[in-house]
Design a protein around this motif. Sequence first.
Motif, mmCIF file in Angstrom:
data_model
loop_
_atom_site.group_PDB
_atom_site.id
_atom_site.type_symbol
_atom_site.label_atom_id
_atom_site.label_comp_id
_atom_site.label_asym_id
_atom_site.label_seq_id
_atom_site.Cartn_x
_atom_site.Cartn_y
_atom_site.Cartn_z
ATOM 1 N N ALA A 16 -7.553 2.719 39.784
ATOM 2 C CA ALA A 16 -7.381 4.131 39.425
ATOM 3 C C ALA A 16 -6.574 4.243 38.130
ATOM 4 O O ALA A 16 -6.918 5.026 37.244
ATOM 5 C CB ALA A 16 -6.691 4.887 40.556
ATOM 6 N N SER A 17 -5.517 3.438 38.001
ATOM 7 C CA SER A 17 -4.701 3.557 36.785
ATOM 8 C C SER A 17 -5.490 3.084 35.567
ATOM 9 O O SER A 17 -5.420 3.694 34.493
ATOM 10 C CB SER A 17 -3.374 2.803 36.934
ATOM 11 O OG SER A 17 -3.606 1.452 37.267
ATOM 12 N N VAL A 18 -6.288 2.013 35.726
ATOM 13 C CA VAL A 18 -7.129 1.560 34.608
ATOM 14 C C VAL A 18 -8.141 2.649 34.246
ATOM 15 O O VAL A 18 -8.333 2.974 33.066
ATOM 16 C CB VAL A 18 -7.866 0.244 34.959
ATOM 17 C CG1 VAL A 18 -8.884 -0.111 33.883
ATOM 18 C CG2 VAL A 18 -6.869 -0.902 35.130
ATOM 19 N N ALA A 19 -8.759 3.257 35.270
ATOM 20 C CA ALA A 19 -9.795 4.268 35.012
ATOM 21 C C ALA A 19 -9.217 5.493 34.303
ATOM 22 O O ALA A 19 -9.842 6.046 33.398
ATOM 23 C CB ALA A 19 -10.461 4.679 36.326
ATOM 24 N N LEU A 34 0.114 -0.987 40.315
ATOM 25 C CA LEU A 34 0.186 -0.017 39.214
ATOM 26 C C LEU A 34 0.625 -0.725 37.928
ATOM 27 O O LEU A 34 0.028 -0.532 36.864
ATOM 28 C CB LEU A 34 1.159 1.109 39.573
ATOM 29 C CG LEU A 34 1.450 2.125 38.474
ATOM 30 C CD1 LEU A 34 0.176 2.849 38.047
ATOM 31 C CD2 LEU A 34 2.501 3.143 38.934
ATOM 32 N N ALA A 35 1.653 -1.561 38.052
ATOM 33 C CA ALA A 35 2.131 -2.291 36.869
ATOM 34 C C ALA A 35 1.009 -3.175 36.302
ATOM 35 O O ALA A 35 0.824 -3.256 35.083
ATOM 36 C CB ALA A 35 3.352 -3.131 37.232
ATOM 37 N N GLN A 36 0.253 -3.810 37.182
ATOM 38 C CA GLN A 36 -0.872 -4.634 36.721
ATOM 39 C C GLN A 36 -1.920 -3.768 36.029
ATOM 40 O O GLN A 36 -2.433 -4.116 34.967
ATOM 41 C CB GLN A 36 -1.513 -5.356 37.909
ATOM 42 C CG GLN A 36 -0.607 -6.422 38.520
ATOM 43 C CD GLN A 36 -1.182 -6.982 39.824
ATOM 44 O OE1 GLN A 36 -1.980 -6.318 40.497
ATOM 45 N NE2 GLN A 36 -0.785 -8.194 40.176
ATOM 46 N N HIS A 87 -8.418 -10.437 35.619
ATOM 47 C CA HIS A 87 -8.492 -10.662 37.068
ATOM 48 C C HIS A 87 -8.699 -12.133 37.389
ATOM 49 O O HIS A 87 -8.141 -12.647 38.355
ATOM 50 C CB HIS A 87 -9.595 -9.808 37.689
ATOM 51 C CG HIS A 87 -9.140 -8.426 38.024
ATOM 52 N ND1 HIS A 87 -8.876 -7.485 37.065
ATOM 53 C CD2 HIS A 87 -8.862 -7.830 39.218
ATOM 54 C CE1 HIS A 87 -8.465 -6.370 37.652
ATOM 55 N NE2 HIS A 87 -8.443 -6.544 38.945
ATOM 56 N N TYR A 88 -9.511 -12.801 36.592
ATOM 57 C CA TYR A 88 -9.699 -14.250 36.794
ATOM 58 C C TYR A 88 -8.352 -14.967 36.693
ATOM 59 O O TYR A 88 -8.016 -15.808 37.536
ATOM 60 C CB TYR A 88 -10.688 -14.794 35.755
ATOM 61 C CG TYR A 88 -10.726 -16.289 35.683
ATOM 62 C CD1 TYR A 88 -11.307 -17.038 36.706
ATOM 63 C CD2 TYR A 88 -10.149 -16.961 34.609
ATOM 64 C CE1 TYR A 88 -11.317 -18.426 36.650
ATOM 65 C CE2 TYR A 88 -10.155 -18.342 34.545
ATOM 66 C CZ TYR A 88 -10.739 -19.073 35.568
ATOM 67 O OH TYR A 88 -10.740 -20.444 35.513
ATOM 68 N N LEU A 89 -7.565 -14.599 35.693
ATOM 69 C CA LEU A 89 -6.276 -15.266 35.487
ATOM 70 C C LEU A 89 -5.255 -14.844 36.546
ATOM 71 O O LEU A 89 -4.455 -15.664 37.004
ATOM 72 C CB LEU A 89 -5.765 -14.982 34.068
ATOM 73 C CG LEU A 89 -6.675 -15.569 32.972
ATOM 74 C CD1 LEU A 89 -6.344 -14.989 31.597
ATOM 75 C CD2 LEU A 89 -6.592 -17.096 32.950
ATOM 76 N N MET A 90 -5.298 -13.581 36.964
ATOM 77 C CA MET A 90 -4.401 -13.122 38.040
ATOM 78 C C MET A 90 -4.715 -13.880 39.326
ATOM 79 O O MET A 90 -3.815 -14.272 40.073
ATOM 80 C CB MET A 90 -4.583 -11.619 38.279
ATOM 81 C CG MET A 90 -3.981 -10.742 37.189
ATOM 82 S SD MET A 90 -4.698 -9.084 37.182
ATOM 83 C CE MET A 90 -4.011 -8.420 38.674
ATOM 84 N N GLN A 91 -6.006 -14.054 39.580
ATOM 85 C CA GLN A 91 -6.438 -14.799 40.768
ATOM 86 C C GLN A 91 -5.901 -16.228 40.723
ATOM 87 O O GLN A 91 -5.348 -16.732 41.696
ATOM 88 C CB GLN A 91 -7.972 -14.795 40.825
ATOM 89 C CG GLN A 91 -8.564 -15.551 41.994
ATOM 90 C CD GLN A 91 -8.285 -14.846 43.310
ATOM 91 O OE1 GLN A 91 -8.437 -13.636 43.411
ATOM 92 N NE2 GLN A 91 -7.862 -15.593 44.306
#
Length: 498
Positions: free
Chosen positions: A129-132, A174-176, A488-492
């Motif tokens: 939601a925050s990205v959108a 949210l921070a992400q 997301h790949y790197l967060m994963q």
Amino acid sequence: MEFSIKSGSPEKQRSACIVVGVFETRKLTLAAEILDKSSDGHISAIIRRGDMEGKGGSTLLLQNVPGTLSERVLLVGLGKERDFREKDFLAAIRTTVKTLNDTGASDASIFLTEIAVKKRSIAWRVRQASVAVLDATYKFEQFKSKKDEVRRPLRKLTFAVSRRTELAQAEEALAQGLAIAEGMALTKDLGNLPANICHPTYLAEQAQAMAKEFNLGCEILERADMEKLSMHSLLSVSQGSRQPPKLIVLTYKGAKASEKPVVLVGKGVTFDTGGISLKPGAEMDEMKYDMCGAASVLGTMQAVARMALPINLTIVVPATENMPDGMATRPGDIVTSMSGQTIEILNTDAEGRLILCDALTYAERFEPDTVIDVATLTGACVVALGHIATGLFSNKDALARDLLDAGDESYDRAWQMPLWDDYQELLKSPFADMGNIGGRWGGSITAACFLSRFTKKFEWAHLDIAGTAWKSGADKGATGRPVPLLTHYLMQRAGKLN
Ligand code: BES
Ligand code: MN
Ligand code: ZN
């Protein structure tokens, strides 16, 4: 924009607008039902009159709803509850932002984040939601003398969570989300800048500025350095341009020095005329976007550094223009790449692979765990996948799987294409180790096959973003993709995804 997370009842929120959802047909979400109860059926009475059916994309703004502490209630239609998926959730958030911008409200409490989305956690809902929201409010108007002023711009948004126990997860998400959105904004800005401003030297300066802000290692290789390294394939693309090429390297160390890095390589052709194999004139302006691969690895680096992910990440950006002048490469010219392999340049417009191959060879020196290149590489990829999916190629199935998953998770999706040996023979040249084109058919695959000849020493994936990096037409502009997928790949990998 300011964001916060709150758990609490909608009727007790004191804000300029409360945003709640309504499913088709006329089914209130939990938060809408609570508002309805505290207003003695005010909302259901309005809905019964037929002003809001709950269709996806529809909205109804109510003023002074009794029993609430807020000035307005915005009802957002969500479509059928049974079919409510990621796409519908994101569309509802975008509709909310657009509608709020047309009202006098400068802050709002959004209860849509409480709604269940199949298989998606509260962290996912808040992050997306925050990205959108930030994606939908992005503007590029630094060259407009009169800015397009919103009367009362949105300043503050609160996302609701239904339980206090979800607060911590939601805050982290949210921070992400904000880090990803800011990375995307950088990627969009660099993409949207015209090529007379955003040239290789400008990209190098931006990288240096980022290195300073986030304390990254930074190295800029000049033409003379590339000559010493025998990057003749990369240099052959630059030689028809007055702008000096740059090879930009940024290093982020968030893990032990002994941990092998992920290396992201981004195509940075700041303008692609085609060179002597000149492109036709129509829409050639869009070739300012031919550095979106570079922009996306810079945006990803910024997001990773902002999140302080516990990984090691290096980005490599070969930056150059592809121009036709008296010094430009001619069709038929043969060059020796840094790897020692020779290339007959049959078409100077297939320049992306010529700069990437030397950058990929250069990546070997970082002893990478994984290398991923990102490039607006082929028109053929757009023919194959349109503007929805990024083309994915890999020499390692597990890596392809991880990237596909990261794309699904971030709703920045990729689709895997074949990299079978059978296609390699299309690159045969009578005079050199390979030609730089593979003929009319399967153009995105032969381009990937070309790159695969320079990636034998590591696990590698290639993302062809020719169809996904920018939009043409009325809402022309860079999209910021595939920053969400890569991040997301790197967060994963870092174990930071809930
Ligand atoms: N930057 C282009 C690819 C491109 C074209 C991206 C249109 C987005 C929209 C790339 O350098 C290019 O020109 N590729 C050629 C390759 C061909 C000559 C083998 C192409 O796709 O036509
Ligand atoms: Mn080209
Ligand atoms: Zn190009």
